[in-house]
Scaffold this motif. Sequence first.
Motif, PDB file in Angstrom:
ATOM      1  N   GLY A 193      16.829  11.563  -2.309  1.00  0.00           N
ATOM      2  CA  GLY A 193      17.076  10.370  -3.122  1.00  0.00           C
ATOM      3  C   GLY A 193      16.567  10.501  -4.543  1.00  0.00           C
ATOM      4  N   VAL A 194      16.144  11.716  -4.933  1.00  0.00           N
ATOM      5  CA  VAL A 194      15.691  11.948  -6.306  1.00  0.00           C
ATOM      6  C   VAL A 194      16.565  13.024  -6.945  1.00  0.00           C
ATOM      7  CG1 VAL A 194      13.322  11.170  -5.996  1.00  0.00           C
ATOM      8  CG2 VAL A 194      13.896  13.549  -5.490  1.00  0.00           C
ATOM      9  N   CYS A 195      16.702  12.943  -8.264  1.00  0.00           N
ATOM     10  CA  CYS A 195      17.629  13.829  -8.957  1.00  0.00           C
ATOM     11  C   CYS A 195      17.057  14.268 -10.298  1.00  0.00           C
ATOM     12  CB  CYS A 195      18.973  13.148  -9.176  1.00  0.00           C
ATOM     13  SG  CYS A 195      18.887  11.599 -10.107  1.00  0.00           S
ATOM     14  N   SER A 196      17.591  15.391 -10.786  1.00  0.00           N
ATOM     15  CA  SER A 196      17.181  15.940 -12.072  1.00  0.00           C
ATOM     16  C   SER A 196      18.333  16.700 -12.682  1.00  0.00           C
ATOM     17  CB  SER A 196      15.975  16.872 -11.887  1.00  0.00           C
ATOM     18  OG  SER A 196      15.670  17.537 -13.094  1.00  0.00           O
ATOM     19  N   GLY A 197      18.231  16.933 -13.982  1.00  0.00           N
ATOM     20  CA  GLY A 197      19.197  17.778 -14.661  1.00  0.00           C
ATOM     21  C   GLY A 197      18.814  19.237 -14.615  1.00  0.00           C
ATOM     22  N   SER A 198      17.685  19.552 -13.995  1.00  0.00           N
ATOM     23  CA  SER A 198      17.185  20.926 -13.952  1.00  0.00           C
ATOM     24  C   SER A 198      16.779  21.280 -12.533  1.00  0.00           C
ATOM     25  CB  SER A 198      15.985  21.085 -14.891  1.00  0.00           C
ATOM     26  OG  SER A 198      15.327  22.315 -14.668  1.00  0.00           O
ATOM     27  N   ASP A 199      17.496  22.194 -11.911  1.00  0.00           N
ATOM     28  CA  ASP A 199      17.176  22.601 -10.551  1.00  0.00           C
ATOM     29  C   ASP A 199      15.776  23.219 -10.423  1.00  0.00           C
ATOM     30  OD1 ASP A 199      19.716  21.747 -10.032  1.00  0.00           O
ATOM     31  OD2 ASP A 199      20.451  23.644  -9.234  1.00  0.00           O
ATOM     32  N   PRO A 200      15.383  24.153 -11.311  1.00  0.00           N
ATOM     33  CA  PRO A 200      14.067  24.792 -11.137  1.00  0.00           C
ATOM     34  C   PRO A 200      12.910  23.807 -11.212  1.00  0.00           C
ATOM     35  CG  PRO A 200      15.439  26.107 -12.598  1.00  0.00           C
ATOM     36  CD  PRO A 200      16.149  24.806 -12.395  1.00  0.00           C
ATOM     37  N   THR A 201      12.922  22.892 -12.181  1.00  0.00           N
ATOM     38  CA  THR A 201      11.796  21.964 -12.301  1.00  0.00           C
ATOM     39  C   THR A 201      11.869  20.845 -11.268  1.00  0.00           C
ATOM     40  OG1 THR A 201      12.980  20.924 -14.150  1.00  0.00           O
ATOM     41  CG2 THR A 201      11.225  22.478 -14.697  1.00  0.00           C
ATOM     42  N   HIS A 202      13.056  20.508 -10.800  1.00  0.00           N
ATOM     43  CA  HIS A 202      13.189  19.593  -9.661  1.00  0.00           C
ATOM     44  C   HIS A 202      12.498  20.186  -8.443  1.00  0.00           C
ATOM     45  CE1 HIS A 202      15.187  17.055  -6.589  1.00  0.00           C
ATOM     46  NE2 HIS A 202      15.393  18.201  -5.945  1.00  0.00           N
ATOM     47  N   ASP A 203      12.842  21.430  -8.122  1.00  0.00           N
ATOM     48  CA  ASP A 203      12.253  22.092  -6.959  1.00  0.00           C
ATOM     49  C   ASP A 203      10.737  22.240  -7.120  1.00  0.00           C
ATOM     50  OD1 ASP A 203      14.788  22.312  -5.903  1.00  0.00           O
ATOM     51  OD2 ASP A 203      15.061  24.405  -6.501  1.00  0.00           O
TER      52      ASP A 203
ATOM     53  N   GLY B  25       0.790  -1.224   0.000  1.00  0.00           N
ATOM     54  CA  GLY B  25       0.000   0.000   0.000  1.00  0.00           C
ATOM     55  C   GLY B  25       0.817   1.266   0.000  1.00  0.00           C
ATOM     56  N   THR B  26       2.117   1.161   0.333  1.00  0.00           N
ATOM     57  CA  THR B  26       2.979   2.333   0.442  1.00  0.00           C
ATOM     58  C   THR B  26       4.207   2.171  -0.436  1.00  0.00           C
ATOM     59  OG1 THR B  26       2.266   2.888   2.689  1.00  0.00           O
ATOM     60  CG2 THR B  26       4.437   3.676   2.021  1.00  0.00           C
ATOM     61  N   LEU B  27       4.551   3.239  -1.149  1.00  0.00           N
ATOM     62  CA  LEU B  27       5.737   3.245  -2.009  1.00  0.00           C
ATOM     63  C   LEU B  27       6.659   4.381  -1.596  1.00  0.00           C
ATOM     64  CD1 LEU B  27       4.064   2.742  -5.505  1.00  0.00           C
ATOM     65  CD2 LEU B  27       5.203   1.001  -4.101  1.00  0.00           C
ATOM     66  N   ALA B  28       7.912   4.037  -1.306  1.00  0.00           N
ATOM     67  CA  ALA B  28       8.962   5.039  -1.137  1.00  0.00           C
ATOM     68  C   ALA B  28       9.658   5.164  -2.490  1.00  0.00           C
ATOM     69  CB  ALA B  28       9.958   4.611  -0.069  1.00  0.00           C
ATOM     70  N   ILE B  29       9.672   6.355  -3.051  1.00  0.00           N
ATOM     71  CA  ILE B  29      10.136   6.539  -4.424  1.00  0.00           C
ATOM     72  C   ILE B  29      11.430   7.339  -4.445  1.00  0.00           C
ATOM     73  CG2 ILE B  29       9.575   7.539  -6.677  1.00  0.00           C
ATOM     74  CD1 ILE B  29       6.641   6.919  -6.103  1.00  0.00           C
ATOM     75  N   SER B  30      12.414   6.796  -5.175  1.00  0.00           N
ATOM     76  CA  SER B  30      13.694   7.463  -5.373  1.00  0.00           C
ATOM     77  C   SER B  30      14.055   7.393  -6.852  1.00  0.00           C
ATOM     78  CB  SER B  30      14.788   6.790  -4.526  1.00  0.00           C
ATOM     79  OG  SER B  30      15.047   5.473  -5.002  1.00  0.00           O
ATOM     80  N   GLY B  31      15.194   7.999  -7.219  1.00  0.00           N
ATOM     81  CA  GLY B  31      15.695   7.871  -8.584  1.00  0.00           C
ATOM     82  C   GLY B  31      15.567   9.145  -9.395  1.00  0.00           C
ATOM     83  N   GLY B  32      15.476   8.996 -10.709  1.00  0.00           N
ATOM     84  CA  GLY B  32      15.475  10.172 -11.578  1.00  0.00           C
ATOM     85  C   GLY B  32      14.622   9.961 -12.828  1.00  0.00           C
ATOM     86  N   GLU B  33      14.320  11.045 -13.508  1.00  0.00           N
ATOM     87  CA  GLU B  33      14.506  12.391 -13.030  1.00  0.00           C
ATOM     88  C   GLU B  33      13.247  12.847 -12.303  1.00  0.00           C
ATOM     89  OE1 GLU B  33      16.599  15.387 -15.518  1.00  0.00           O
ATOM     90  OE2 GLU B  33      16.540  13.826 -17.067  1.00  0.00           O
ATOM     91  N   THR B  34      13.437  13.696 -11.309  1.00  0.00           N
ATOM     92  CA  THR B  34      12.340  14.149 -10.470  1.00  0.00           C
ATOM     93  C   THR B  34      11.165  14.684 -11.281  1.00  0.00           C
ATOM     94  OG1 THR B  34      14.092  14.888  -8.966  1.00  0.00           O
ATOM     95  CG2 THR B  34      11.828  15.542  -8.437  1.00  0.00           C
ATOM     96  N   ASP B  35      11.479  15.428 -12.335  1.00  0.00           N
ATOM     97  CA  ASP B  35      10.468  16.143 -13.109  1.00  0.00           C
ATOM     98  C   ASP B  35      10.051  15.414 -14.377  1.00  0.00           C
ATOM     99  OD1 ASP B  35      13.093  16.488 -13.839  1.00  0.00           O
ATOM    100  OD2 ASP B  35      12.923  18.603 -14.331  1.00  0.00           O
ATOM    101  N   VAL B  36      10.493  14.164 -14.536  1.00  0.00           N
ATOM    102  CA  VAL B  36      10.110  13.384 -15.726  1.00  0.00           C
ATOM    103  C   VAL B  36       9.618  12.008 -15.261  1.00  0.00           C
ATOM    104  CG1 VAL B  36      10.801  12.590 -18.025  1.00  0.00           C
ATOM    105  CG2 VAL B  36      11.850  14.649 -17.082  1.00  0.00           C
TER     106      VAL B  36
END
Length: 204
Positions: free
Chosen positions: A158-168, A125-136
């Motif tokens: 634990g999540v990452c993106s190539g774009s700081d603004p869209t990650h945030d 019932g619960t998912l902890a989500i990590s990885g990339g990209e945050t905004d895709v």
Amino acid sequence: MDRDIRIWRHLCIDMQRLFAEETPWHVGWAHRVLPAVERLSRAAPEKTIFTRFLPPRSASAAPGMWRQYYEKWWMMTGEHVDPALLDLVAPLESLTPPAIVFDKTVYSPWLDGRLHRHLVEQGVGTLAISGGETDVCVLATVLGAVDLGYRIILLKDGVCSGSDPTHDASLAVIGGRFSVQAEVMETDDFIDRFARPLTSLSTS
């Protein structure tokens, strides 16, 4: 089978060499978040599911607008890219098994139904989500999980993106607009609350 929010899985999105190494799809943050992803994956490898993003053999093999996408990124199609780059990054690859891998050809891991069926069979019932990209791909994963009724914990470090603004912006949207279904949490806080043997909410 009914799903229980006490039963959780760590869903790690596309932490592959394809994005961690110097390719046209390189995500500079991948190595920055890898220690957090690895800590949780090693704390509970049997509860960890990795996804991998697999490009088509050629642009002409892709459907609809994906064809135009891969005409732009032709160098990342199967006929040009080194197949070894599709592998998980080395610290995570070594955890399979007991961790398992689901491959996908689009941003969302939910489209073909296999992952959801697997989780339902386990009562998750619960998912902890990590990885990339945050905004895709991570965003697509979160939105699909919301529609499917999961409780979502997005691991902020634990999540990452190539774009700081869209990650945030993605973190703000997920933690704000979807606050009933999703929360944003640091990885070590999640491990303390869910993954340590004496405080785990479930052994399932």
